[in-house]
Design a protein around this motif. Sequence first.
Motif, PDB file in Angstrom:
ATOM      1  N   UNK A 204       0.828  -1.207   0.000  1.00  0.00           N
ATOM      2  CA  UNK A 204       0.000   0.000   0.000  1.00  0.00           C
ATOM      3  C   UNK A 204       0.865   1.262   0.000  1.00  0.00           C
ATOM      4  N   UNK A 205       1.871   1.282   0.847  1.00  0.00           N
ATOM      5  CA  UNK A 205       2.750   2.459   0.913  1.00  0.00           C
ATOM      6  C   UNK A 205       3.538   2.620  -0.383  1.00  0.00           C
ATOM      7  N   UNK A 206       4.029   1.522  -0.930  1.00  0.00           N
ATOM      8  CA  UNK A 206       4.777   1.587  -2.190  1.00  0.00           C
ATOM      9  C   UNK A 206       3.887   2.141  -3.303  1.00  0.00           C
ATOM     10  N   UNK A 207       2.632   1.734  -3.313  1.00  0.00           N
ATOM     11  CA  UNK A 207       1.691   2.228  -4.319  1.00  0.00           C
ATOM     12  C   UNK A 207       1.474   3.740  -4.155  1.00  0.00           C
ATOM     13  N   UNK A 208       1.258   4.185  -2.926  1.00  0.00           N
ATOM     14  CA  UNK A 208       1.093   5.629  -2.670  1.00  0.00           C
ATOM     15  C   UNK A 208       2.340   6.399  -3.087  1.00  0.00           C
ATOM     16  N   UNK A 209       3.516   5.831  -2.791  1.00  0.00           N
ATOM     17  CA  UNK A 209       4.768   6.487  -3.179  1.00  0.00           C
ATOM     18  C   UNK A 209       4.869   6.634  -4.697  1.00  0.00           C
ATOM     19  N   UNK A 210       4.463   5.598  -5.418  1.00  0.00           N
ATOM     20  CA  UNK A 210       4.517   5.656  -6.889  1.00  0.00           C
ATOM     21  C   UNK A 210       3.577   6.729  -7.436  1.00  0.00           C
ATOM     22  N   UNK A 211       2.380   6.812  -6.896  1.00  0.00           N
ATOM     23  CA  UNK A 211       1.433   7.840  -7.345  1.00  0.00           C
ATOM     24  C   UNK A 211       1.959   9.238  -7.033  1.00  0.00           C
TER      25      UNK A 211
END
Length: 191
Positions: A141-148
């Motif tokens: 989840x955090x990695x996804x937010x970081x990518x966005x």
Amino acid sequence: MHRDLIDPGETTAVGPYEITTAVRTAFDLARWVPALREKVVAVDALAHACTIALEDVLRLRRRHSGARGAQHIVPVLRLADARAESPMETRIRMALHEHGVPAPRVQFEVEAGGRTRRFDLAYPSVRLAIEYDGRDHRGQERAHRDLLREAALVRLGWTILRFDAWTVYCHPARIAGTVAYELRRRGYVAA
């Protein structure tokens, strides 16, 4: 164990215990922690967590000018920044300092995608940001937010350099070299 004179007003009660104030603790850490990098890490963390003014530490140094290690206070305070949100951010900043790379801005905010985003460290004039990616960045989840977040910032022309704990601890010169290269490539001129 260190023994030192502690004046009235430099301690506070926490439950049944008498402890040094945050300002006095910062004063002691800046004197007693062995390496400059770790002195700054300790003072940054304490200043951030306890919201102490670094000027108060300097005033305490003037009051205790003859104290053992007092000569270390001013160099530490010149490098300390209470805005640093993690010891690893400070270690990155210190790696840059130790290798002669100009100081970045700390906790620099940018408007992107209708939201305020914040970089750990940044050189805004050339849109270069530095982020420490700790263990908490590895979850899906955090990695996804970081990518966005990164995609929104890249659209604004930012380049984001990311460093992990292994690089920070084992290869600080690599961090400094990478940042220095990117600054030169972008024609950065220190203010």
